[in-house]
Design a protein around this motif. Structure first.
Motif, PDB file in Angstrom:
ATOM      1  N   UNK A   1      -2.046  12.349   8.467  1.00  0.00           N
ATOM      2  CA  UNK A   1      -1.581  11.694   9.372  1.00  0.00           C
ATOM      3  C   UNK A   1      -2.577  10.903  10.274  1.00  0.00           C
ATOM      4  N   UNK A   2      -3.765  11.264  10.385  1.00  0.00           N
ATOM      5  CA  UNK A   2      -4.549  10.414  11.174  1.00  0.00           C
ATOM      6  C   UNK A   2      -4.962   9.089  10.392  1.00  0.00           C
TER       7      UNK A   2
ATOM      8  N   UNK B   1       0.648  -1.065   0.200  1.00  0.00           N
ATOM      9  CA  UNK B   1      -0.154   0.054   0.114  1.00  0.00           C
ATOM     10  C   UNK B   1       1.005   1.271   0.152  1.00  0.00           C
ATOM     11  N   UNK B   2       0.585   2.249  -0.835  1.00  0.00           N
ATOM     12  CA  UNK B   2       1.448   3.384  -1.247  1.00  0.00           C
ATOM     13  C   UNK B   2       0.976   4.404   0.051  1.00  0.00           C
ATOM     14  N   UNK B   3       1.930   5.270   0.475  1.00  0.00           N
ATOM     15  CA  UNK B   3       1.657   6.040   1.727  1.00  0.00           C
ATOM     16  C   UNK B   3       0.459   6.865   1.117  1.00  0.00           C
ATOM     17  N   UNK B   4      -0.467   7.134   2.122  1.00  0.00           N
ATOM     18  CA  UNK B   4      -1.582   7.830   1.993  1.00  0.00           C
ATOM     19  C   UNK B   4      -1.376   9.326   1.674  1.00  0.00           C
ATOM     20  N   UNK B   5      -0.189   9.842   1.898  1.00  0.00           N
ATOM     21  CA  UNK B   5      -0.162  11.138   1.886  1.00  0.00           C
ATOM     22  C   UNK B   5       0.069  11.608   0.383  1.00  0.00           C
ATOM     23  N   UNK B   6       0.532  10.641  -0.595  1.00  0.00           N
ATOM     24  CA  UNK B   6       0.742  10.774  -1.963  1.00  0.00           C
ATOM     25  C   UNK B   6      -0.811  10.963  -2.483  1.00  0.00           C
TER      26      UNK B   6
ATOM     27  N   UNK C   1      -7.689  24.760   4.682  1.00  0.00           N
ATOM     28  CA  UNK C   1      -8.057  23.655   4.115  1.00  0.00           C
ATOM     29  C   UNK C   1      -6.550  22.760   4.018  1.00  0.00           C
ATOM     30  N   UNK C   2      -5.546  23.258   3.707  1.00  0.00           N
ATOM     31  CA  UNK C   2      -4.416  22.660   3.797  1.00  0.00           C
ATOM     32  C   UNK C   2      -4.044  21.898   4.791  1.00  0.00           C
ATOM     33  N   UNK C   3      -4.282  22.587   6.160  1.00  0.00           N
ATOM     34  CA  UNK C   3      -3.954  21.914   7.362  1.00  0.00           C
ATOM     35  C   UNK C   3      -5.022  20.846   7.550  1.00  0.00           C
ATOM     36  N   UNK C   4      -6.180  20.969   7.005  1.00  0.00           N
ATOM     37  CA  UNK C   4      -7.029  19.849   7.246  1.00  0.00           C
ATOM     38  C   UNK C   4      -6.680  18.756   6.485  1.00  0.00           C
ATOM     39  N   UNK C   5      -6.124  18.659   5.226  1.00  0.00           N
ATOM     40  CA  UNK C   5      -5.642  17.795   4.517  1.00  0.00           C
ATOM     41  C   UNK C   5      -4.463  16.855   5.290  1.00  0.00           C
TER      42      UNK C   5
ATOM     43  N   UNK D   1     -15.345  16.101  11.680  1.00  0.00           N
ATOM     44  CA  UNK D   1     -15.407  17.171  12.074  1.00  0.00           C
ATOM     45  C   UNK D   1     -14.530  17.786  13.079  1.00  0.00           C
ATOM     46  N   UNK D   2     -13.967  16.987  13.888  1.00  0.00           N
ATOM     47  CA  UNK D   2     -13.030  17.111  14.610  1.00  0.00           C
ATOM     48  C   UNK D   2     -11.704  17.531  14.100  1.00  0.00           C
ATOM     49  N   UNK D   3     -11.345  16.948  12.773  1.00  0.00           N
ATOM     50  CA  UNK D   3     -10.072  17.189  12.017  1.00  0.00           C
ATOM     51  C   UNK D   3     -10.579  18.542  11.434  1.00  0.00           C
TER      52      UNK D   3
END
Length: 589
Positions: A212-213, A1-6, A203-207, A193-195
């Motif tokens: 990370x989560x 599984x590729x890292x989700x950040x990509x 939105x950049x911080x939300x992504x 909603x917590x995120x």
């Protein structure tokens, strides 16, 4: 599984339609491009992470397209980005001005994106001003900043300003839900909603938080996993705390706070979150303000149910107390105690056992003997009545004397005896001072006779057996001694009060009080004023045989330093090098 950040990065906005929460700005820019009404100097201002730089890149790509949408066209050579936070000197701006003169080789425009433009120095702003006034036809400047008030007015007057707003929690949560569905992630609505709340409108911080989560918890995103990863207190903590406050259950509330601290959260985080929880409960009490509650539907149902238990008056007082604790937290030396006091006051608001002020706390006797048999917890009190303590009958004590023990009289007879034979209390005799009708000169012989008669009248002889002589304990005497010292301090007699506090008074015998002083000077001061002390103690202890015994202990006297010479000798004992310092600089003491 590729890292989700990509995979999450590809959901960053690629077109104006993908920009979340900035529809009015993107529509204005799209219409300006279509009708060729785009200004040559644009200023994008707003909080961090709301899409300013992203919109600038999309705009730079959009204005050079001719409508063919050919994939082989590359306009990257026409887009120049400058970070003014690290390139804020005049030389950097001069280099930029030199590039502006060269027309584009492909496309119509060259786009210059200057990020964090408010970081430019004053001289750099002045160097950039002339080019911004009369830019070449092929140049478009897009300035991005988070602090518009720091830009000089001459720059602001030459730019078309676009104010980017914070992205709402609802919009951010919906976009995160769209990403979760695309990635096949099962995410709870309250977790998203917590995120979104933690991102604070960016939105950049939300992504980034979402990346990370998900990397931490996998394909199933729960509210518990999000709160653990983001170091956020779960809603359940505040729901439980509010229930305990409404039930006046102080012991369980303090245990809950202690458990929260053991999880790694500080008291400030807890009390500010509790204040926000009270605010959300008040928002739920009116249908018009229900939209201000930025939580998921499942948590919103819990808020509505708990808001029915709390009255409006309670919530107003609770918010005020929690906010007051928040303001005092940073300056408090015992921060945990401050929060615990606030929680005890909050739990005492709805207590109706007696009238109370804002600082009222339910007494500990209210919870005495109320431990639950099943789990050892204190149950919720149903009313404000406090159980009366059980009074045991006194056990008769056998007398060691040979006299026969008298039986205790019956209540009615005892009452009659008390009424018929009242206890005689000491009443001082009234002194009647008779003034002579005929005045006598103070220089005559007759005045001596009159003076003696006056002294005899002034100080009548009272028999010692008529004065009360009750026994007293050393503890009671010391309490009245301290009360007298406090009265002297209030009257401004600091020296006498300080002398009386030098030693703790003790009982030498039944009626003699003994104190030990460090020197004779203090002894003489107290002996001169001892009548005030003795009169006060005789009246309070109801014993007119009290006397004062004062001694001087030379060993104790050595512990005190009064004169400059004595103070110097004390310092010299601790550090002999002080004598060398005094001799070196020829100092006096």
């Amino acid at each position: 599984m590729e890292p989700f950040i990509v995979s999450a990065r590809k959901y960053r906005p690629q077109t104006f339609k993908d920009v979340v929460g900035q529809s009015s700005i993107t529509n204005t820019l799209t219409n300006a491009i279509e009708h060729n009404h785009l200004a040559q100097a644009l200023l994008f201002c707003g909080p961090r992470g709301v899409g300013k730089t992203t919109c600038a890149r999309i705009l730079a790509k959009k204005i050079n397209q001719d409508g063919t949408e050919r994939e082989d066209e590359d306009f990257a050579f026409n887009i120049f980005e400058l970070d003014a936070a690290s390139n804020n000197s005049v030389d950097d701006i001069r280099s930029l001005i030199d590039q502006v003169r060269i027309p584009p080789q492909t496309g119509k425009y060259k786009v210059y994106i200057i990020d964090e433009v408010h970081m430019l120095s004053q001289s750099a702003f002045n160097a950039f001003l002339k080019t911004l006034e009369e830019p070449p036809k092929h140049a478009i400047f897009i300035l991005a900043t988070t602090e518009k008030h720091k830009i000089i007015p001459t720059i602001l007057s030459r730019c078309q300003i676009f104010d980017f707003k914070r992205i709402t929690v609802k919009d951010a949560a919906e976009y995160l839900k769209h990403i979760a569905e695309q990635q096949g992630i099962e995410a709870e609505e309250s977790a998203l909603h917590i995120i979104a709340q933690k991102a604070d409108g960016a939105m950049r911080d939300a992504l980034s938080i979402f990346d990370r989560v998900v990397s931490f918890s996998g394909k199933k995103l729960t509210r518990k996993a999000v709160t653990e990863n983001l170091n956020v207190l779960d809603y359940d903590i505040y729901f439980s705390a509010t229930d305990l406050i409404l039930e006046n259950n102080i012991p369980e509330l303090l245990l809950l706070f202690n458990k929260t601290l053991s999880l790694g959260f500080d008291g400030h985080h807890f009390i500010t979150g509790l204040a926000s929880h009270f605010r959300d409960l008040m928002v739920c009490q009116h249908p018009d303000t229900l939209d201000l509650l930025e939580v998921g539907e499942d948590v919103k149902q819990q808020y509505q149910e708990q808001s029915k238990k709390a009255s409006k008056e309670f919530l107003l007082k609770a918010i005020d107390m929690a906010n007051d604790c928040d303001l005092k937290y940073k300056t408090s030396k015992n921060q945990r105690l401050l929060v615990e006091l606030a929680l005890m006051k909050l739990a005492s608001i709805t207590y109706d056992g007696e009238k109370k002020n804002s600082n009222f706390i339910i007494p500990a006797s209210f919870f005495a003997g109320k431990t639950s048999i099943s789990n050892g917890t204190i149950p919720t009190p149903n009313n404000g009545s406090v159980p009366m303590p059980k009074v045991e009958k006194p056990v008769p004590v056998q007398s060691t004397s040979k006299e026969p023990i008298k039986e205790a009289p019956e209540p009615e007879k005892a009452k009659e005896e008390l009424v018929s034979e009242p206890k005689e209390s000491y009443q001082p005799k009234k002194i009647n001072i008779k003034t002579s009708e005929k005045r006598v000169s103070g220089l005559s012989l007759s005045s001596i006779k009159v003076k003696k008669e006056h002294e005899n009248t002034k100080s009548p002889n009272i028999a010692e057996e008529d004065l009360p002589n009750d026994a007293f304990e050393e503890k009671d005497m010391q309490e009245h001694w301290d009360d007298f010292v406090h009265q002297l301090e209030k009257q401004g007699r600091k020296i006498l009060a300080s002398n009386l506090q030098t030693d703790v008074p003790k009982l030498k015998n039944e009626n003699t009080i003994w104190i030990e002083l460090p020197n004779d000077t203090m002894k003489k001061e107290i002996e001169r004023e001892q009548s005030l002390m003795l009169d006060y103690l005789k009246q309070k202890l109801n014993n007119y045989s009290i006397s004062l015994y004062i001694t001087v202990n030379e060993e104790v006297a050595k512990k005190f330093a009064f004169t400059p010479e004595e103070k110097y000798e004390k310092l010299k004992e601790k550090n002999p090098n002080i004598e060398l310092l005094r001799k070196e600089f020829d100092l006096d003491f």
